[in-house]
Design a protein around this motif. Structure first.
Motif, PDB file in Angstrom:
ATOM      1  N   GLY A   1       0.848  -1.196   0.000  1.00 59.64           N
ATOM      2  CA  GLY A   1       0.000   0.000   0.000  1.00 59.64           C
ATOM      3  C   GLY A   1       0.877   1.237   0.000  1.00 59.64           C
TER       4      GLY A   1
ATOM      5  N   ARG B   1      -2.240  -9.077  -0.724  1.00 55.65           N
ATOM      6  CA  ARG B   1      -3.376  -9.927  -1.102  1.00 55.65           C
ATOM      7  C   ARG B   1      -4.150  -9.302  -2.265  1.00 55.65           C
ATOM      8  N   ASP B   2      -3.940  -8.000  -2.457  1.00 54.01           N
ATOM      9  CA  ASP B   2      -4.678  -7.262  -3.471  1.00 54.01           C
ATOM     10  C   ASP B   2      -3.745  -6.959  -4.648  1.00 54.01           C
TER      11      ASP B   2
ATOM     12  N   GLU C   1      -0.494 -12.372  -2.695  1.00 54.83           N
ATOM     13  CA  GLU C   1      -0.383 -13.411  -1.659  1.00 54.83           C
ATOM     14  C   GLU C   1      -1.097 -12.956  -0.391  1.00 54.83           C
TER      15      GLU C   1
ATOM     16  N   ALA D   1       1.170  -4.764   6.622  1.00 53.69           N
ATOM     17  CA  ALA D   1      -0.066  -5.530   6.444  1.00 53.69           C
ATOM     18  C   ALA D   1      -0.788  -5.780   7.767  1.00 53.69           C
ATOM     19  N   PHE D   2      -0.025  -5.959   8.831  1.00 53.77           N
ATOM     20  CA  PHE D   2      -0.642  -6.316  10.114  1.00 53.77           C
ATOM     21  C   PHE D   2      -0.366  -5.275  11.183  1.00 53.77           C
TER      22      PHE D   2
ATOM     23  N   GLU E   1     -15.736   6.889  -1.524  1.00 53.06           N
ATOM     24  CA  GLU E   1     -14.786   6.194  -0.645  1.00 53.06           C
ATOM     25  C   GLU E   1     -15.213   6.373   0.800  1.00 53.06           C
TER      26      GLU E   1
ATOM     27  N   ILE F   1       6.101  -0.581   9.191  1.00 51.26           N
ATOM     28  CA  ILE F   1       6.065   0.705   8.478  1.00 51.26           C
ATOM     29  C   ILE F   1       4.604   1.121   8.267  1.00 51.26           C
TER      30      ILE F   1
ATOM     31  N   GLY G   1      -5.024  11.991  11.926  1.00 54.03           N
ATOM     32  CA  GLY G   1      -5.187  10.864  11.007  1.00 54.03           C
ATOM     33  C   GLY G   1      -4.303  10.994   9.771  1.00 54.03           C
TER      34      GLY G   1
ATOM     35  N   THR H   1      -1.271  10.650   7.476  1.00 48.27           N
ATOM     36  CA  THR H   1      -0.271   9.585   7.540  1.00 48.27           C
ATOM     37  C   THR H   1       0.731   9.671   6.391  1.00 48.27           C
TER      38      THR H   1
HETATM   39  C1  LIG Z   1      -9.997   5.929   2.496  1.00 48.46           C
HETATM   40  C2  LIG Z   1      -8.781   6.467   3.170  1.00 48.46           C
HETATM   41  C3  LIG Z   1      -8.328   7.752   2.845  1.00 48.46           C
HETATM   42  C4  LIG Z   1      -7.194   8.268   3.482  1.00 48.46           C
HETATM   43  N1  LIG Z   1      -6.787   9.543   3.166  1.00 48.46           N
HETATM   44  C5  LIG Z   1      -5.657  10.025   3.721  1.00 48.46           C
HETATM   45  C6  LIG Z   1      -5.185  11.306   3.370  1.00 48.46           C
HETATM   46  O1  LIG Z   1      -5.825  12.049   2.619  1.00 48.46           O
HETATM   47  N2  LIG Z   1      -4.015  11.739   3.888  1.00 48.46           N
HETATM   48  C7  LIG Z   1      -3.274  10.971   4.740  1.00 48.46           C
HETATM   49  O2  LIG Z   1      -2.197  11.394   5.156  1.00 48.46           O
HETATM   50  N3  LIG Z   1      -3.736   9.764   5.131  1.00 48.46           N
HETATM   51  C8  LIG Z   1      -4.895   9.275   4.641  1.00 48.46           C
HETATM   52  N4  LIG Z   1      -5.325   8.018   5.012  1.00 48.46           N
HETATM   53  C9  LIG Z   1      -4.584   7.304   6.058  1.00 48.46           C
HETATM   54  C10 LIG Z   1      -3.346   6.566   5.492  1.00 48.46           C
HETATM   55  O3  LIG Z   1      -2.552   7.423   4.727  1.00 48.46           O
HETATM   56  C11 LIG Z   1      -3.719   5.396   4.630  1.00 48.46           C
HETATM   57  O4  LIG Z   1      -4.475   4.471   5.369  1.00 48.46           O
HETATM   58  C12 LIG Z   1      -2.491   4.699   4.034  1.00 48.46           C
HETATM   59  O5  LIG Z   1      -2.944   3.888   3.003  1.00 48.46           O
HETATM   60  C13 LIG Z   1      -1.713   3.916   5.083  1.00 48.46           C
HETATM   61  O6  LIG Z   1      -0.663   3.272   4.447  1.00 48.46           O
HETATM   62  P1  LIG Z   1      -0.189   1.815   4.856  1.00 48.46           P
HETATM   63  O7  LIG Z   1       0.805   1.392   3.866  1.00 48.46           O
HETATM   64  O8  LIG Z   1       0.139   1.795   6.289  1.00 48.46           O
HETATM   65  O9  LIG Z   1      -1.508   0.937   4.715  1.00 48.46           O
HETATM   66  P2  LIG Z   1      -2.221   0.494   3.364  1.00 48.46           P
HETATM   67  O10 LIG Z   1      -2.057   1.526   2.312  1.00 48.46           O
HETATM   68  O11 LIG Z   1      -3.600   0.120   3.770  1.00 48.46           O
HETATM   69  O12 LIG Z   1      -1.397  -0.787   2.918  1.00 48.46           O
HETATM   70  C14 LIG Z   1      -1.465  -2.014   3.611  1.00 48.46           C
HETATM   71  C15 LIG Z   1      -1.485  -3.113   2.563  1.00 48.46           C
HETATM   72  O13 LIG Z   1      -1.443  -4.373   3.228  1.00 48.46           O
HETATM   73  C16 LIG Z   1      -2.262  -5.268   2.496  1.00 48.46           C
HETATM   74  N5  LIG Z   1      -2.649  -6.350   3.406  1.00 48.46           N
HETATM   75  C17 LIG Z   1      -3.319  -6.268   4.576  1.00 48.46           C
HETATM   76  N6  LIG Z   1      -3.432  -7.475   5.144  1.00 48.46           N
HETATM   77  C18 LIG Z   1      -2.816  -8.339   4.318  1.00 48.46           C
HETATM   78  C19 LIG Z   1      -2.583  -9.751   4.359  1.00 48.46           C
HETATM   79  N7  LIG Z   1      -2.995 -10.516   5.381  1.00 48.46           N
HETATM   80  N8  LIG Z   1      -1.931 -10.330   3.326  1.00 48.46           N
HETATM   81  C20 LIG Z   1      -1.478  -9.572   2.292  1.00 48.46           C
HETATM   82  N9  LIG Z   1      -1.663  -8.251   2.204  1.00 48.46           N
HETATM   83  C21 LIG Z   1      -2.309  -7.637   3.208  1.00 48.46           C
HETATM   84  C22 LIG Z   1      -3.435  -4.427   2.032  1.00 48.46           C
HETATM   85  O14 LIG Z   1      -4.064  -5.014   0.890  1.00 48.46           O
HETATM   86  C23 LIG Z   1      -2.754  -3.105   1.717  1.00 48.46           C
HETATM   87  O15 LIG Z   1      -2.402  -3.002   0.341  1.00 48.46           O
HETATM   88  C24 LIG Z   1      -6.481   7.488   4.428  1.00 48.46           C
HETATM   89  C25 LIG Z   1      -6.960   6.218   4.757  1.00 48.46           C
HETATM   90  C26 LIG Z   1      -8.096   5.724   4.158  1.00 48.46           C
HETATM   91  C27 LIG Z   1      -8.596   4.364   4.572  1.00 48.46           C
END
Ligand SMILES: Cc1cc2nc3c(=O)[nH]c(=O)nc-3n(C[C@H](O)[C@H](O)[C@H](O)COP(=O)(O)OP(=O)(O)OC[C@H]3O[C@@H](n4cnc5c(N)ncnc54)[C@H](O)[C@@H]3O)c2cc1C
Length: 383
Positions: free
Chosen positions: A16, A42-43, A118, A145-146, A245, A267, A279, A281
């Motif tokens: 992500g 997974r996506d 995966e 992811a977790f 969304e 991370i 919120g 990030t």
């Molecule tokens: C709708 C939305 C809008 C947001 N807008 C903003 C914004 O405008 N500004 C801001 O700063 N923050 C925003 N955020 C908060 C934050 O920036 C996001 O949630 C960001 O995507 C976090 O990044 P991440 O990599 O930690 O998580 P994610 O981007 O969610 O990435 C995690 C990844 O892990 C994968 N995954 C999870 N479990 C598993 C598993 N068991 N096996 C394999 N893969 C798995 C998921 O498919 C995903 O791709 C927003 C959050 C959401 C939900």
């Protein structure tokens, strides 16, 4: 499940915002370009599953993926409305699909980088990742992811919950240079609720209804509020919804461990990159992932120098969450005080955790002391 784990230098578990940002920063570093990197998610990451906004003074490595950027933002409360200049910052909007396409495009240029769709089941402290289709091994695993939020007695727990609709109108109704960061003229329902309007051209905008509270609302409530806002404030009854969304972001001062072991580094949100009071990030992910890549390129441990000492911004976040939860003052009054009394770039600098103590003092001076001083004392004394 394969018996012999495949050898990689780095496994990025979760592709992500954080996983893909980390990949880009790793590939920017000359000494790391030939590392064998495996990304697991997974996506397939081929849909626009969220929109990220953030502000910064310079350019982002993802500048080419931006949907829009703005130099001024509206703030509205019942008694104050102003388009606020945010120079030297720019407020930027990135749609996740452009970001995913950019990162996957980069990945294709590197045969040493592999993506596997995966479902990850668990990650062991020694760097072994168990998925539904295979077992993978690397000296370092970067996990987004977790994560699990620990329930601790003296911590504060809220969520930022929101529904956004992308609308298209037949008539030119938006000024694309005038986005709204927060519109608090909406009914508060004894809570903290506001609208967010980001026009990308005269006919299209993202309109989002956001709340900071202990739990999300029933889905119909977001739809009703969005409809009423479009009708009452933007005088819009006819529009097409092109995309929707919904999101929930944790707002908590509970700790997110930076690592699970010396080999498994968290991370993104999992690694504490979500700012508890807002919120936001995305910007913090960039700082976290670029630091990890720089450390690895210099032969250091991934988190070297990232510090685990006192963080004044963590304390400010806890105080703010306490004030929101205690509700001794209507939460929107806090935002009104800040935006009506202070230069907006200073507020943005503070929220990006870039301010000095002197600048922090200006922020503190703008809010109600009889509310914030007792909250600060209780936080400092861990009451
Ligand atoms: C709708 C939305 C809008 C947001 N807008 C903003 C914004 O405008 N500004 C801001 O700063 N923050 C925003 N955020 C908060 C934050 O920036 C996001 O949630 C960001 O995507 C976090 O990044 P991440 O990599 O930690 O998580 P994610 O981007 O969610 O990435 C995690 C990844 O892990 C994968 N995954 C999870 N479990 C598993 C598993 N068991 N096996 C394999 N893969 C798995 C998921 O498919 C995903 O791709 C927003 C959050 C959401 C939900």
């Amino acid at each position: 499940m394969s018996a012999n784990p495949r050898p990689y230098d780095y496994i990025i578990a979760g592709a992500g915002a954080a996983g893909l940002s980390l990949l880009c920063y790793l590939l920017e570093q000359e000494p790391l370009r030939h590392k064998r990197i495996l990304l697991l998610d997974r996506d397939a990451k081929q849909t626009n599953d969220r929109t990220w906004c953030f502000w910064q003074t310079g350019e982002s490595p993802f500048e080419s993926c931006l949907k829009s950027k703005w130099s001024a933002l509206y703030f509205h409360s019942p008694t104050f409305s102003k388009l606020l200049d945010i120079h030297p910052y720019q407020y930027k909007m990135l749609d996740s699909l452009s970001f995913y396409e950019h990162c996957f495009g980069l990945m294709k240029k590197y045969p040493n980088v592999e993506f596997r769709q995966e479902d990850i089941i668990r990650i062991e402290p020694n760097g072994t990742v168990h998925g539904k289709r295979g077992v993978y091994q690397a000296p370092y695993v970067f996990n987004s992811a977790f994560f699990k939020i620990k329930q601790l007695p003296k911590k504060h727990y809220m969520v930022q919950h929101f529904k956004g609709i992308f609308i298209k109108t037949a008539q030119p109704v938006f000024n694309p240079k005038e986005p709204t960061l927060m519109d608090f003229r909406v009914e508060q329902h004894q809570d903290c609720r506001f609208m967010y309007v980001l026009p990308t051209n005269a006919h299209e905008a993202l309109v989002e209804y956001t709340g900071f509270s202990e739990a999300e609302l029933p889905q119909e409530a977001y739809d009703q509020e969005l409809k009423a806002y479009l009708r009452d404030f933007l005088h819009l009854t006819e529009y097409e919804i092109t995309h929707e969304e919904f999101g929930m972001i944790p707002m908590t001062d509970a700790p997110f461990p930076k690592q699970q072991s010396a080999q498994v580094i968290n991370i993104g949100t999992a690694g504490g990159a979500t700012k508890a009071s807002t919120g936001y990030t995305f910007s913090f992910i960039q700082l976290q992932c670029s630091a990890i890549a720089r450390n690895l390129a210099q032969g250091k441990a991934p988190l070297a120098g990232t510090g685990s000492g006192f963080n004044k911004f963590g304390l400010y976040d806890s105080i703010f969450l306490r004030v929101l939860l205690e509700k001794k003052q209507e939460p929107r009054q806090v935002f009104h005080d800040l935006f009506s009394k202070l230069p907006t770039p200073l507020i943005l600098k503070f929220l990006n955790e870039e301010t000095s103590f002197l600048e922090d003092f200006r922020i503190m001076n703008a809010v109600e002391k009889h509310i914030f001083v007792p909250a600060a004392l209780k936080e400092s004394l861990h009451l």
